[in-house]
Design a protein around this motif. Structure first.
Motif, PDB file in Angstrom:
ATOM      1  N   UNK A   6       0.889  -1.029   0.121  1.00 51.98           N
ATOM      2  CA  UNK A   6      -0.103  -0.044  -0.036  1.00 51.98           C
ATOM      3  C   UNK A   6       0.880   1.287  -0.094  1.00 51.98           C
ATOM      4  N   UNK A   7       2.077   1.209   0.626  1.00 52.80           N
ATOM      5  CA  UNK A   7       2.820   2.484   0.439  1.00 52.80           C
ATOM      6  C   UNK A   7       3.141   2.743  -0.976  1.00 52.80           C
ATOM      7  N   UNK A   8       3.339   1.745  -1.831  1.00 58.72           N
ATOM      8  CA  UNK A   8       3.749   2.136  -3.395  1.00 58.72           C
ATOM      9  C   UNK A   8       2.570   2.916  -4.073  1.00 58.72           C
ATOM     10  N   UNK A   9       1.307   3.112  -3.450  1.00 54.42           N
ATOM     11  CA  UNK A   9       0.297   3.924  -4.189  1.00 54.42           C
ATOM     12  C   UNK A   9       0.524   5.040  -4.709  1.00 54.42           C
ATOM     13  N   UNK A  10       1.412   5.583  -4.168  1.00 53.42           N
ATOM     14  CA  UNK A  10       1.898   7.185  -4.628  1.00 53.42           C
ATOM     15  C   UNK A  10       3.369   7.191  -5.146  1.00 53.42           C
ATOM     16  N   UNK A  11       3.876   5.887  -5.417  1.00 52.78           N
ATOM     17  CA  UNK A  11       4.985   5.762  -6.000  1.00 52.78           C
ATOM     18  C   UNK A  11       5.111   5.948  -7.636  1.00 52.78           C
ATOM     19  N   UNK A  12       6.420   6.575  -8.208  1.00 55.61           N
ATOM     20  CA  UNK A  12       6.460   6.687  -9.477  1.00 55.61           C
ATOM     21  C   UNK A  12       6.379   5.439 -10.148  1.00 55.61           C
ATOM     22  N   UNK A  13       6.196   5.064 -11.340  1.00 52.93           N
ATOM     23  CA  UNK A  13       6.242   4.019 -12.159  1.00 52.93           C
ATOM     24  C   UNK A  13       7.798   3.962 -12.564  1.00 52.93           C
ATOM     25  N   UNK A  14       8.262   3.197 -11.769  1.00 52.85           N
ATOM     26  CA  UNK A  14       9.900   2.971 -12.348  1.00 52.85           C
ATOM     27  C   UNK A  14      10.589   1.557 -11.712  1.00 52.85           C
ATOM     28  N   UNK A  15      11.708   1.375 -12.189  1.00 54.02           N
ATOM     29  CA  UNK A  15      12.431   0.086 -11.957  1.00 54.02           C
ATOM     30  C   UNK A  15      12.544  -0.154 -10.429  1.00 54.02           C
TER      31      UNK A  15
END
Length: 76
Positions: A6-15
């Motif tokens: 759930x912490x990645x919901x606001x993360x950029x689409x990256x490697x």
């Protein structure tokens, strides 16, 4: 069991985000191995579209049965 996905919901689409998604899923599933409910777990991440990640999870139970799961994950 829980995960930090759930912490990645606001993360950029990256490697880096894809690597974190894989690590978080592996960490969340580790108790299955520790408790001997599974003997092998394989987590892969695909990116079918911008902002859309998919976790592909194979779990081999201690009795040899294979279960496959797919989990979608939205990022920005």
């Amino acid at each position: 069991m829980g995960s930090r996905l759930h912490e990645l919901a606001q993360a950029k689409d990256s490697a880096t985000t894809r690597r974190l998604a894989q690590q978080y899923a592996e960490q969340a599933l580790q108790p299955l191995l520790t408790d001997n409910r599974a003997c092998h777990i394989d987590v892969r991440v695909s990116r079918p579209a911008q902002g859309d990640l998919r976790l592909h999870i194979d779990v081999v139970a201690t009795n040899g049965n294979l279960q496959t799961f797919t989990h979608p994950l939205k990022v920005i």
